[in-house]
Design an enzyme around this catalytic site. Structure first.
Site, PDB file in Angstrom:
ATOM      1  N   ASP A 137       0.919  -1.100  -0.001  1.00 35.80           N
ATOM      2  CA  ASP A 137      -0.030   0.030   0.000  1.00 35.80           C
ATOM      3  C   ASP A 137       0.908   1.426  -0.004  1.00 35.80           C
ATOM      4  OD1 ASP A 137      -2.299   1.619   0.085  1.00 35.80           O
ATOM      5  OD2 ASP A 137      -1.965   1.624   2.469  1.00 35.80           O
ATOM      6  N   ASP A 143       0.310  -1.270  -7.011  1.00 39.40           N
ATOM      7  CA  ASP A 143      -0.249  -2.539  -6.520  1.00 39.40           C
ATOM      8  C   ASP A 143      -1.442  -3.336  -7.473  1.00 39.40           C
ATOM      9  OD1 ASP A 143       1.202  -2.106  -4.121  1.00 39.40           O
ATOM     10  OD2 ASP A 143      -0.697  -1.795  -2.921  1.00 39.40           O
ATOM     11  N   ARG A 144      -2.261  -2.231  -7.852  1.00 41.46           N
ATOM     12  CA  ARG A 144      -3.287  -2.958  -8.451  1.00 41.46           C
ATOM     13  C   ARG A 144      -2.942  -3.291  -9.952  1.00 41.46           C
ATOM     14  NH1 ARG A 144      -8.517   0.485  -6.641  1.00 41.46           N
ATOM     15  NH2 ARG A 144      -7.376   2.178  -6.971  1.00 41.46           N
ATOM     16  N   ILE A 161      -9.395  -4.288  -7.827  1.00 43.68           N
ATOM     17  CA  ILE A 161      -9.061  -5.614  -8.538  1.00 43.68           C
ATOM     18  C   ILE A 161     -10.086  -6.768  -7.660  1.00 43.68           C
ATOM     19  CG2 ILE A 161      -7.128  -7.345  -8.341  1.00 43.68           C
ATOM     20  CD1 ILE A 161      -6.721  -5.403 -10.288  1.00 43.68           C
ATOM     21  N   CYS A 191     -15.669  -7.330 -16.274  1.00 43.14           N
ATOM     22  CA  CYS A 191     -16.986  -7.031 -15.748  1.00 43.14           C
ATOM     23  C   CYS A 191     -18.096  -7.134 -16.505  1.00 43.14           C
ATOM     24  CB  CYS A 191     -17.018  -5.632 -15.143  1.00 43.14           C
ATOM     25  SG  CYS A 191     -16.160  -5.164 -13.676  1.00 43.14           S
ATOM     26  N   CYS A 217     -14.769  10.814  -3.703  1.00 45.86           N
ATOM     27  CA  CYS A 217     -14.753   9.584  -2.960  1.00 45.86           C
ATOM     28  C   CYS A 217     -14.649   9.516  -1.516  1.00 45.86           C
ATOM     29  CB  CYS A 217     -13.566   8.722  -3.412  1.00 45.86           C
ATOM     30  SG  CYS A 217     -13.721   6.984  -2.756  1.00 45.86           S
ATOM     31  N   CYS A 244     -15.458   3.780   2.660  1.00 46.97           N
ATOM     32  CA  CYS A 244     -16.706   3.529   2.204  1.00 46.97           C
ATOM     33  C   CYS A 244     -16.514   2.408   1.367  1.00 46.97           C
ATOM     34  CB  CYS A 244     -16.879   4.695   1.203  1.00 46.97           C
ATOM     35  SG  CYS A 244     -18.345   4.089   0.177  1.00 46.97           S
ATOM     36  N   ASP A 245     -17.463   1.106   1.404  1.00 47.23           N
ATOM     37  CA  ASP A 245     -17.441  -0.028   0.797  1.00 47.23           C
ATOM     38  C   ASP A 245     -18.657  -0.181  -0.219  1.00 47.23           C
ATOM     39  OD1 ASP A 245     -15.358  -0.799   2.159  1.00 47.23           O
ATOM     40  OD2 ASP A 245     -16.543  -2.053   3.586  1.00 47.23           O
TER      41      ASP A 245
END
Ligand code: B12
Ligand code: SF4
Ligand code: SF4
Length: 415
Positions: A137, A143-144, A161, A191, A217, A244-245
């Site tokens: 992180d 990372d992604r 991801i 997707c 965000c 937030c999820d």
């Protein structure tokens, strides 16, 4: 060349849920996209996220001159939802990754152990001296993009991801090394035509597929932003007080992962995937990684009794500096510091419109931190009514800080 499967199996033995390998070649497309997004202001508010940083993070050899391979790792943080909160009291909502211990503290020692094992393994095989750089992180690593190229997962349209088996409920980490290792292929999954997350985002922070406007965000607003939350964003934040999820919770791929792992929702019922998943083209197969026969939710990421996932909001407003530090020691929440956290709590209380919060917010109007006073004023204005208005008039008499006075004036105009 060292056996890549042996390396992956060691990763599983350390508790990682997926491990893949890619070369340490540069990521020119990623660099271009990041620089373009910085140029359009989509990364504003993250002053450390500069074009120079992107230049380095997209060139693994700038981080380790002899870099040849990257081992990319995923650790699932899904755990059971704690019980539903008492509906009579206003409560907040904390994003899943922050229910338990700070993942950086969990993953770093695993990476260090991995690097030391890698050195021993290479030596036993008669190889050269092993160099490694470890990332989770905070390091200058994309990372992604690494995870995508190594086939650990694919980019969801919410920019996270998605992995086979765990959805996007994973932390990502990497080991960059000078060892030449066999690379994995990117996945073919995507997707498809799904766009559920784009429509679910309450603030319009996903204006286009694969594009996040950080400024909007809620994760940025509640965790990274140091100052005042823009007034127009506050009503859109609901009761979210840390992260937030939403764009992950609505994701059908994640629903399948939650169901597969036998997780239950807040009412104690098994999680059922959305109907849309039935005809969804990317329904993932179970990850075939041999070492992970059964998933055990990790106790480190389980919601702590002292933090929980949906804490009552009013008591949080009276936390002192010391109590805040004590309660959120080893938790990701310490990142906001007390003043940022209480700012978020004020916004959630304002959105609750619950008059029970007026006495605590009135007290917060006299907090030592101007940031808390200003947001308490907004919350009182948002709840409205004569008691809230009177508290705001009283504070206007004594307040010295020009920013807080501006907040009080605004609050009185909406109260
Ligand atoms: C900065 C940052 C943030 C910022 C800004 C995010 C942003 N705009 O990228 C903020 C604070 C908002 C944030 C929020 C969150 N974050 Co964050 N964050 C990061 C960090 C440090 C850098 C991300 C980055 O490089 N962004 C730059 C943008 C341009 O990169 P990108 O979004 O990946 O862009 C790619 C796609 O757009 C893709 N793309 C573009 N066009 C197209 C077209 C097609 C067809 C396809 C397929 C792809 C594609 O290419 C781009 C470049 O590779 C990483 C850790 C790290 N070192 O990488 C964690 C990281 C991304 N965060 C993480 C998490 C968990 C979160 C949150 C879920 C936390 C929460 N619950 O609140 C939210 C999720 C918000 C969201 N919807 O993405 C995890 C994600 C894990 C995963 N499964 O993907 C990471 C990897 C940390 C970790 N090591 O685990 N984060
Ligand atoms: S984390 Fe929340 S605010 Fe951010 S993009 Fe996802 S749904 Fe939108
Ligand atoms: S909700 Fe749909 S579009 Fe969004 S990440 Fe999940 S599968 Fe992709």
């Amino acid at each position: 060349m060292l056996n890549a499967q042996t390396i992956k199996e060691y990763a599983y033995s350390l508790g990682f849920d997926a491990a893949r390998i890619t070369s340490a070649a540069a990521f020119p497309e990623t660099k271009q996209i990041i620089q373009e997004r910085i140029g359009r202001g989509l990364m504003d508010g993250l002053p450390w996220f500069t074009a120079e940083r992107a230049e380095i993070s997209c060139h693994p050899d700038a981080l380790l001159p002899e870099a040849q391979s990257i081992i990319t790792l995923a650790l699932c943080y899904l755990t059971e939802q704690p019980e539903a909160p008492d509906k009579r009291e206003p409560h907040g909502s904390i994003s899943r990754y922050a229910w338990g211990d700070d993942y950086h503290d969990i993953i770093k020692p695993k990476l260090q152990q991995f690097a030391s094992w890698l050195k021993d393994y290479a030596r036993d095989q008669g190889g050269n001296e092993v160099e490694t750089r470890l990332f989770v992180d905070t390091g200058r690593m994309v990372d992604r993009a690494v995870a995508q190229r190594a086939g650990l997962g694919w980019y969801g349209k919410n920019t996270n991801i998605l992995t086979k088996g765990w959805g996007s409920w994973v932390f990502l980490a990497e080991i960059v090394t000078n060892l030449p290792l066999a690379s994995d292929e990117p996945l073919k999954a995507s997707c498809g035509s799904c766009e559920i997350c784009l429509h679910a985002c309450p603030t319009g922070a996903l204006p286009n597929p694969y594009e996040l406007d950080s400024r909007k965000c809620i994760s940025f607003l509640t965790i990274e932003l140091r100052g005042s939350i823009p007034v127009e964003m506050r009503p859109l934040m609901g009761n979210l007080i840390f992260g937030c999820d939403i764009c992950q919770e609505v994701c059908p791929v994640n629903k399948v992962a939650e169901k597969r792992l036998g997780l239950r929702d807040m009412q104690g019922k098994p999680i059922i995937p959305l109907r849309t998943i039935q005809k969804h083209s990317t329904e993932p197969a179970m990850d075939r990684d041999p070492a992970r026969k059964a998933f055990q939710p990790r106790s480190e990421f389980q919601a702590r009794p002292t933090v929980g996932s949906t804490p009552e909001l009013i008591p949080l407003l009276s936390l002192t500096e010391e109590e805040f530090r004590e309660r959120f020691r080893r938790s990701p929440i310490k990142r906001t510091k007390r003043r940022g956290f209480l700012r978020n709590v004020c916004v959630a209380l304002g959105n609750s419109k619950d008059p029970q919060a007026i006495p605590a917010l009135t007290k917060a109007l006299h907090d030592d931190e101007a940031l808390v006073r200003g947001h308490a004023a907004w919350a009182l204005g948002s709840i409205g009514g004569s008691t809230a208005r009177q508290a705001l008039y009283d504070a206007r008499q004594t307040e010295q800080d020009p920013e807080v006075l501006k907040e009080i004036r605004y609050a009185l105009s909406i109260a």
